[in-house]
Write an enzyme that holds these catalytic residues in place. Structure first.
Site, mmCIF file in Angstrom:
data_model
loop_
_atom_site.group_PDB
_atom_site.id
_atom_site.type_symbol
_atom_site.label_atom_id
_atom_site.label_comp_id
_atom_site.label_asym_id
_atom_site.label_seq_id
_atom_site.Cartn_x
_atom_site.Cartn_y
_atom_site.Cartn_z
ATOM 1 C CB CYS A 73 -0.858 -0.036 1.268
ATOM 2 S SG CYS A 73 -1.803 1.451 1.550
ATOM 3 C CB CYS A 182 -3.191 3.972 -5.327
ATOM 4 S SG CYS A 182 -4.494 3.049 -4.475
HETATM 5 N N1 DGL Z 1 -4.070 0.573 -1.989
HETATM 6 C C1 DGL Z 1 -3.633 1.613 -1.173
HETATM 7 C C2 DGL Z 1 -2.503 2.423 -1.752
HETATM 8 O O1 DGL Z 1 -1.673 1.861 -2.400
HETATM 9 C C3 DGL Z 1 -4.617 2.338 -0.313
HETATM 10 C C4 DGL Z 1 -5.818 2.899 -0.955
HETATM 11 C C5 DGL Z 1 -6.740 3.496 0.096
HETATM 12 O O2 DGL Z 1 -7.171 2.741 0.968
HETATM 13 O O3 DGL Z 1 -6.992 4.696 0.043
HETATM 14 O O4 DGL Z 1 -2.383 3.585 -1.517
#
Ligand code: DGL
Length: 238
Positions: A73, A182
């Site tokens: 993430c 993301c």
């Molecule tokens: N998938 C995550 C990222 O890479 C988080 C997305 C979220 O929960 O806002 O930032």
């Protein structure tokens, strides 16, 4: 060492990273923690994100005995990686950051970085630009409020609405590469390419997989007998 590798994200986004790691390391076993209860992380404060992620890390290390933690993430990595590494000194951590270095190293001239508000506004993202951007390269940052959640909840209308706004904001630029900052965004590559045809899409998952491999070797904790099994844990039942 047959303990598992713990991988976490605010939902399904990190599966894009998991897939790349599994390709490179088919003999490891994994726990994938999808914190869909707290999605989205990207619209929370740093303190909130840290508290949430620290609890999951604690669970993966102490209850599940994971030998390594992968923060799949960008939001959690850019906001809390430093604190986590300081707190859990004995466990190797691998994080995911927007692939700005990849875009710059490949000499793209006009890169668009799409990420959550928390990632776009993070010090780490701005450091990455400072460290990698060369003369003649332009980097445009756009924070995509709501996009990770729209992907998580499969809201196609919302996804299109957000991408249309991004397209409009960049209408005067000749974007040649897009950093998917993301881990949810690679799940909508097809849709992004419809708005931005002939544009290279970059993400950090291969880099993460290589770093996982390197650190397993460095710590001498590779698994030679695993089967690539993944135990999925969801914080909220869908
Ligand atoms: N998938 C995550 C990222 O890479 C988080 C997305 C979220 O929960 O806002 O930032």
């Amino acid at each position: 060492m047959n303990q598992k590798i713990g991988i976490l994200d605010s939902g399904i986004g990190g599966t894009t990273v998991l897939a790349e790691i599994k390709k490179l390391l088919p003999k490891e076993d994994y726990i994938y923690y999808a914190d869909n209860k707290n999605n989205p992380y990207g619209e929370k404060t740093e303190e909130e994100i840290y508290k949430i992620v620290d609890n999951i890390v604690k669970f993966l290390i102490y209850d599940k005995h994971c030998k390594m933690i992968v923060i799949a993430c960008n939001t959690a990595t850019t906001r809390c990686m430093k604190q986590l590494k300081e707190k859990y000194k004995d466990i190797p951590f691998v994080g995911t950051v927007p692939a700005i270095k990849v875009a710059c190293d490949n000499n793209y001239k006009n890169t668009l970085v799409l990420a959550t508000p928390a990632t776009i506004d993070s010090e780490r993202t701005h450091e990455l630009i400072k460290e990698n951007k060369k003369i003649g390269q332009e980097i445009t940052l756009i924070s995509c409020d709501g996009l990770a959640n729209a992907i998580e909840t499969k809201n196609e209308e919302k996804i299109n609405e957000i991408l249309e706004k991004v397209k409009y904001k960049t209408k005067n630029k000749k974007i040649d590469s897009i950093v998917l900052g993301c881990t949810h965004y690679p799940l909508i590559k097809k849709e992004i390419n419809e708005f931005f045809p002939n544009t290279i899409l970059l993400d950090g998952s291969l880099g993460v997989a290589k770093q996982v491999k390197r650190l397993l070797h460095q710590y001498n904790i590779e698994n030679l007998n695993g089967t690539g099994e993944v135990e999925f844990i969801y914080s909220k039942k869908n």
